[in-house]
Design a protein around this motif. Structure first.
Motif, PDB file in Angstrom:
ATOM      1  N   ASP A  13      44.879 -61.726  21.829  1.00 35.46           N
ATOM      2  CA  ASP A  13      44.241 -60.505  22.132  1.00 35.46           C
ATOM      3  C   ASP A  13      44.502 -59.791  23.437  1.00 35.46           C
ATOM      4  OD1 ASP A  13      42.534 -62.089  23.439  1.00 35.46           O
ATOM      5  OD2 ASP A  13      40.734 -61.021  22.675  1.00 35.46           O
ATOM      6  N   ALA A  14      44.725 -58.586  23.576  1.00 37.28           N
ATOM      7  CA  ALA A  14      45.000 -58.285  24.998  1.00 37.28           C
ATOM      8  C   ALA A  14      44.018 -56.980  25.281  1.00 37.28           C
ATOM      9  CB  ALA A  14      46.195 -57.609  25.184  1.00 37.28           C
ATOM     10  N   PRO A  15      43.057 -56.970  26.485  1.00 32.66           N
ATOM     11  CA  PRO A  15      42.389 -55.906  26.680  1.00 32.66           C
ATOM     12  C   PRO A  15      43.317 -54.487  26.718  1.00 32.66           C
ATOM     13  CG  PRO A  15      42.344 -57.291  28.553  1.00 32.66           C
ATOM     14  CD  PRO A  15      43.500 -57.685  27.580  1.00 32.66           C
ATOM     15  N   GLY A  16      42.737 -53.339  25.914  1.00 34.09           N
ATOM     16  CA  GLY A  16      43.627 -52.322  25.527  1.00 34.09           C
ATOM     17  C   GLY A  16      43.858 -52.147  24.115  1.00 34.09           C
ATOM     18  N   MET A  17      43.923 -53.197  23.414  1.00 35.29           N
ATOM     19  CA  MET A  17      44.116 -53.045  22.044  1.00 35.29           C
ATOM     20  C   MET A  17      43.411 -52.330  21.399  1.00 35.29           C
ATOM     21  SD  MET A  17      45.383 -56.903  20.834  1.00 35.29           S
ATOM     22  CE  MET A  17      46.881 -57.324  21.007  1.00 35.29           C
ATOM     23  N   ASN A  18      42.106 -52.076  21.506  1.00 34.97           N
ATOM     24  CA  ASN A  18      41.152 -51.278  20.937  1.00 34.97           C
ATOM     25  C   ASN A  18      41.428 -49.780  21.171  1.00 34.97           C
ATOM     26  OD1 ASN A  18      39.381 -52.955  19.645  1.00 34.97           O
ATOM     27  ND2 ASN A  18      38.271 -53.332  21.306  1.00 34.97           N
ATOM     28  N   ALA A  19      41.836 -49.478  22.325  1.00 34.51           N
ATOM     29  CA  ALA A  19      42.143 -48.128  22.872  1.00 34.51           C
ATOM     30  C   ALA A  19      43.433 -47.750  22.149  1.00 34.51           C
ATOM     31  CB  ALA A  19      42.624 -48.078  24.330  1.00 34.51           C
ATOM     32  N   PHE A  55      55.692 -52.126  31.034  1.00 35.11           N
ATOM     33  CA  PHE A  55      54.462 -52.784  30.918  1.00 35.11           C
ATOM     34  C   PHE A  55      54.026 -52.883  29.570  1.00 35.11           C
ATOM     35  CE2 PHE A  55      54.451 -49.996  35.067  1.00 35.11           C
ATOM     36  CZ  PHE A  55      54.232 -50.791  35.910  1.00 35.11           C
ATOM     37  N   THR A  56      53.184 -53.988  29.285  1.00 36.20           N
ATOM     38  CA  THR A  56      52.783 -54.167  28.142  1.00 36.20           C
ATOM     39  C   THR A  56      51.113 -54.001  28.308  1.00 36.20           C
ATOM     40  OG1 THR A  56      52.356 -56.479  28.461  1.00 36.20           O
ATOM     41  CG2 THR A  56      54.178 -56.168  27.454  1.00 36.20           C
ATOM     42  N   ILE A  57      50.500 -53.636  27.091  1.00 31.55           N
ATOM     43  CA  ILE A  57      48.931 -53.273  26.955  1.00 31.55           C
ATOM     44  C   ILE A  57      48.372 -54.312  27.328  1.00 31.55           C
ATOM     45  CG2 ILE A  57      47.176 -52.781  25.666  1.00 31.55           C
ATOM     46  CD1 ILE A  57      49.551 -50.707  24.083  1.00 31.55           C
ATOM     47  N   GLY A  58      47.261 -54.653  28.511  1.00 30.12           N
ATOM     48  CA  GLY A  58      46.494 -55.656  28.697  1.00 30.12           C
ATOM     49  C   GLY A  58      47.158 -56.305  29.990  1.00 30.12           C
ATOM     50  N   ARG A  99      44.125 -48.408  29.335  1.00 35.17           N
ATOM     51  CA  ARG A  99      43.507 -47.386  28.273  1.00 35.17           C
ATOM     52  C   ARG A  99      44.806 -46.386  28.155  1.00 35.17           C
ATOM     53  NH1 ARG A  99      36.920 -46.995  30.008  1.00 35.17           N
ATOM     54  NH2 ARG A  99      37.016 -49.211  30.708  1.00 35.17           N
ATOM     55  N   ILE A 100      45.038 -45.698  29.415  1.00 33.73           N
ATOM     56  CA  ILE A 100      45.974 -44.647  29.157  1.00 33.73           C
ATOM     57  C   ILE A 100      47.386 -45.133  28.561  1.00 33.73           C
ATOM     58  CG2 ILE A 100      47.285 -42.833  30.702  1.00 33.73           C
ATOM     59  CD1 ILE A 100      44.916 -43.299  32.783  1.00 33.73           C
ATOM     60  N   LEU A 101      47.689 -46.249  28.994  1.00 33.84           N
ATOM     61  CA  LEU A 101      49.107 -46.853  28.393  1.00 33.84           C
ATOM     62  C   LEU A 101      48.870 -47.056  26.838  1.00 33.84           C
ATOM     63  CD1 LEU A 101      51.904 -48.105  29.212  1.00 33.84           C
ATOM     64  CD2 LEU A 101      50.867 -50.181  29.018  1.00 33.84           C
ATOM     65  N   ALA A 102      47.862 -47.670  26.377  1.00 33.21           N
ATOM     66  CA  ALA A 102      47.529 -47.794  25.039  1.00 33.21           C
ATOM     67  C   ALA A 102      47.339 -46.487  24.247  1.00 33.21           C
ATOM     68  CB  ALA A 102      46.216 -48.555  25.004  1.00 33.21           C
ATOM     69  N   SER A 103      46.772 -45.548  25.029  1.00 30.44           N
ATOM     70  CA  SER A 103      46.456 -44.164  24.288  1.00 30.44           C
ATOM     71  C   SER A 103      47.969 -43.542  23.926  1.00 30.44           C
ATOM     72  CB  SER A 103      45.396 -43.277  25.031  1.00 30.44           C
ATOM     73  OG  SER A 103      44.302 -43.902  25.262  1.00 30.44           O
ATOM     74  N   ARG A 120      62.188 -46.194  12.665  1.00 28.48           N
ATOM     75  CA  ARG A 120      61.440 -47.389  12.105  1.00 28.48           C
ATOM     76  C   ARG A 120      61.907 -48.547  12.772  1.00 28.48           C
ATOM     77  NH1 ARG A 120      62.747 -46.956   6.031  1.00 28.48           N
ATOM     78  NH2 ARG A 120      62.418 -49.138   5.930  1.00 28.48           N
ATOM     79  N   ASN A 121      61.389 -49.465  12.660  1.00 27.79           N
ATOM     80  CA  ASN A 121      61.700 -50.908  13.454  1.00 27.79           C
ATOM     81  C   ASN A 121      61.889 -50.869  14.696  1.00 27.79           C
ATOM     82  OD1 ASN A 121      61.286 -51.546  10.654  1.00 27.79           O
ATOM     83  ND2 ASN A 121      63.278 -51.623  10.102  1.00 27.79           N
ATOM     84  N   ILE A 122      61.073 -49.830  15.364  1.00 32.53           N
ATOM     85  CA  ILE A 122      61.193 -49.861  16.815  1.00 32.53           C
ATOM     86  C   ILE A 122      59.891 -50.240  17.558  1.00 32.53           C
ATOM     87  CG2 ILE A 122      62.873 -48.167  17.032  1.00 32.53           C
ATOM     88  CD1 ILE A 122      60.152 -46.442  17.512  1.00 32.53           C
ATOM     89  N   MET A 123      59.957 -50.739  18.866  1.00 33.75           N
ATOM     90  CA  MET A 123      58.836 -50.786  19.481  1.00 33.75           C
ATOM     91  C   MET A 123      58.696 -49.525  20.781  1.00 33.75           C
ATOM     92  SD  MET A 123      58.240 -53.790  22.318  1.00 33.75           S
ATOM     93  CE  MET A 123      58.879 -53.002  23.714  1.00 33.75           C
ATOM     94  N   ILE A 124      57.579 -49.096  20.908  1.00 32.81           N
ATOM     95  CA  ILE A 124      57.241 -48.281  21.637  1.00 32.81           C
ATOM     96  C   ILE A 124      56.930 -48.745  23.065  1.00 32.81           C
ATOM     97  CG2 ILE A 124      55.551 -46.349  22.574  1.00 32.81           C
ATOM     98  CD1 ILE A 124      56.857 -45.779  19.716  1.00 32.81           C
ATOM     99  N   GLY A 125      57.828 -48.456  23.983  1.00 35.17           N
ATOM    100  CA  GLY A 125      57.870 -49.010  25.411  1.00 35.17           C
ATOM    101  C   GLY A 125      57.365 -47.761  26.341  1.00 35.17           C
ATOM    102  N   VAL A 126      57.528 -48.273  27.631  1.00 35.41           N
ATOM    103  CA  VAL A 126      57.324 -47.086  28.772  1.00 35.41           C
ATOM    104  C   VAL A 126      58.465 -47.534  29.876  1.00 35.41           C
ATOM    105  CG1 VAL A 126      55.504 -48.394  29.954  1.00 35.41           C
ATOM    106  CG2 VAL A 126      56.050 -45.951  29.925  1.00 35.41           C
ATOM    107  N   SER A 127      59.270 -46.664  30.137  1.00 33.74           N
ATOM    108  CA  SER A 127      60.328 -47.009  31.130  1.00 33.74           C
ATOM    109  C   SER A 127      60.143 -45.698  32.376  1.00 33.74           C
ATOM    110  CB  SER A 127      61.479 -47.286  30.371  1.00 33.74           C
ATOM    111  OG  SER A 127      62.519 -47.248  31.579  1.00 33.74           O
ATOM    112  N   ASN A 128      59.920 -46.016  33.512  1.00 31.17           N
ATOM    113  CA  ASN A 128      59.946 -45.188  34.588  1.00 31.17           C
ATOM    114  C   ASN A 128      58.975 -44.100  34.142  1.00 31.17           C
ATOM    115  OD1 ASN A 128      61.864 -46.220  36.227  1.00 31.17           O
ATOM    116  ND2 ASN A 128      63.439 -45.424  35.060  1.00 31.17           N
TER     117      ASN A 128
END
Ligand code: F6P
Length: 328
Positions: free
Chosen positions: A15-21, A139-142, A270-274, A289-297
């Motif tokens: 588990d990771a903090p932010g999963m609920n968000a 970054f990853t959530i958590g 929380r913001i990243l997860a949202s 399909r079959n992609i991961m959502i990421g954040v870059s810059n």
């Protein structure tokens, strides 16, 4: 392309903090766009066993601030087999789920990739792990919450370390990745970090002893990644070596363990997860399909799941220099 009407969401692995968000954002964005949402409990285990319940806007109320995952999580051996994955697919068909959102780390997204290769189901991965070890996302959530938890603990250990003039080896999580160890070392003013990405022929302990221990310093703190290779690694290993090779030093070990995974998510997580949860539904509606959502810059990006799990995410070598220089 058929319109997606019903989605399933599960959280898997550690588990990771932010999963609920994240669950909240996925649920509310999907409902806002006219979709039905099913929560799948206990990760892939619940997918196989059919532990599925509808999620509503209300069922995710009052969850954004809570650590852990309301959907529970598990590490599922059965899903490693084609038979297990087939059973999981049967569950999706039974509930009329036509797209799946998987929130988890490397192992969980690896499972998602295998599932997508065998069955015709669009999958969107969301990077939920304190390890920050998925390629293609800054970054990853958590991760941020865990980093702050570690730094708070290290600050406390520093007080007692200084009072007793001791060396502390503090072991942190990260499986095979040193992001938590390296960055918590910088943030807490530690003397060194021992991380798997920096495994060279040079003995990191000898380096630390020669550079890190100064007479004027009343304590020394070394952040150690939990990663071990051929019995080498971990805080106990380095502490034992110091006791044997440099008996003049008073050494202690703290293994932070699972407290790193708990707690209220930081505002950043929380913001990243949202943002990521929202983006996962947008992506499905665009036909991704079959992609991961990421954040870059600070921008949302789509990363093929195959790339997110396969490539090793490099650690910025400059972080190593920053710590070396600032701890001298
Ligand atoms: O992947 C997240 C993580 O917390 C790693 O940092 C750690 O190695 C592992 O999970 C621990 O897993 P478990 O909770 O199953 O002991």
């Amino acid at each position: 392309m058929a319109r997606i009407k019903t989605i399933g969401i599960l959280t898997s692995g550690g588990d990771a903090p932010g999963m609920n968000a994240c669950i909240r954002a996925v649920t509310r964005t999907a409902i806002f766009n006219g979709m039905k949402v099913y929560g799948i409990y206990r990760g892939y285990e619940g997918l196989i066993k059919g532990e599925v319940e509808e999620l509503t806007t209300e069922s995710v109320s009052n969850t954004i601030q809570r650590g852990g995952t309301i959907l529970r999580t598990a590490r599922c051996k059965a899903f490693l087999t084609p038979e297990g994955r087939q059973e999981g697919y049967e569950t999706l068909k039974r509930f009329g789920i036509d797209a799946l959102i998987v929130v988890g780390g490397n192992g969980s997204l690896h499972g998602a990739q295998e599932f997508a290769a065998e069955h015709d189901i669009p999958i969107i991965g969301l990077p939920g792990t304190i390890d920050n070890d998925l390629y293609g996302t800054d970054f990853t959530i958590g991760y941020d919450t865990a980093l702050n938890t570690i730094v708070e603990c290290v600050d406390k250990i520093r007080d007692t370390a200084t009072s007793h003039e001791r060396i502390f080896f503090i072991e942190v999580m990260g499986r095979d990745a040193g992001f938590l160890a390296q960055n918590s070392a910088i943030a807490s003013g530690a003397e060194a970090a021992i991380i798997p990405e920096d495994q060279t022929d040079v003995d990191q302990l000898a380096q630390f002893i020669s550079h890190g221990i100064r007479k004027s310093k009343s304590s020394s703190i070394v952040l150690v990644s939990e990663a071990r290779k051929n019995g080498v690694g971990g805080a106990m290993y380095y502490a034992d070596r110091v006791r044997n090779e440099y008996p003049q030093y008073d050494v202690r070990v703290t293994i932070l363990g699972h407290l790193q995974r708990g707690g209220r998510p930081s505002a950043f997580d929380r913001i990243l997860a949202s943002r990521m949860g929202y983006a996962s539904i947008e992506a499905l509606m665009e036909g991704q399909r079959n992609i991961m959502i990421g954040v870059s810059n600070d921008e949302i990006v789509y990363v093929p799941i195959s790339r997110a799990v396969k490539k090793d995410k490099p650690i910025d070598k400059e972080l190593i220099s920053v710590l070396t220089v600032l701890s001298t």
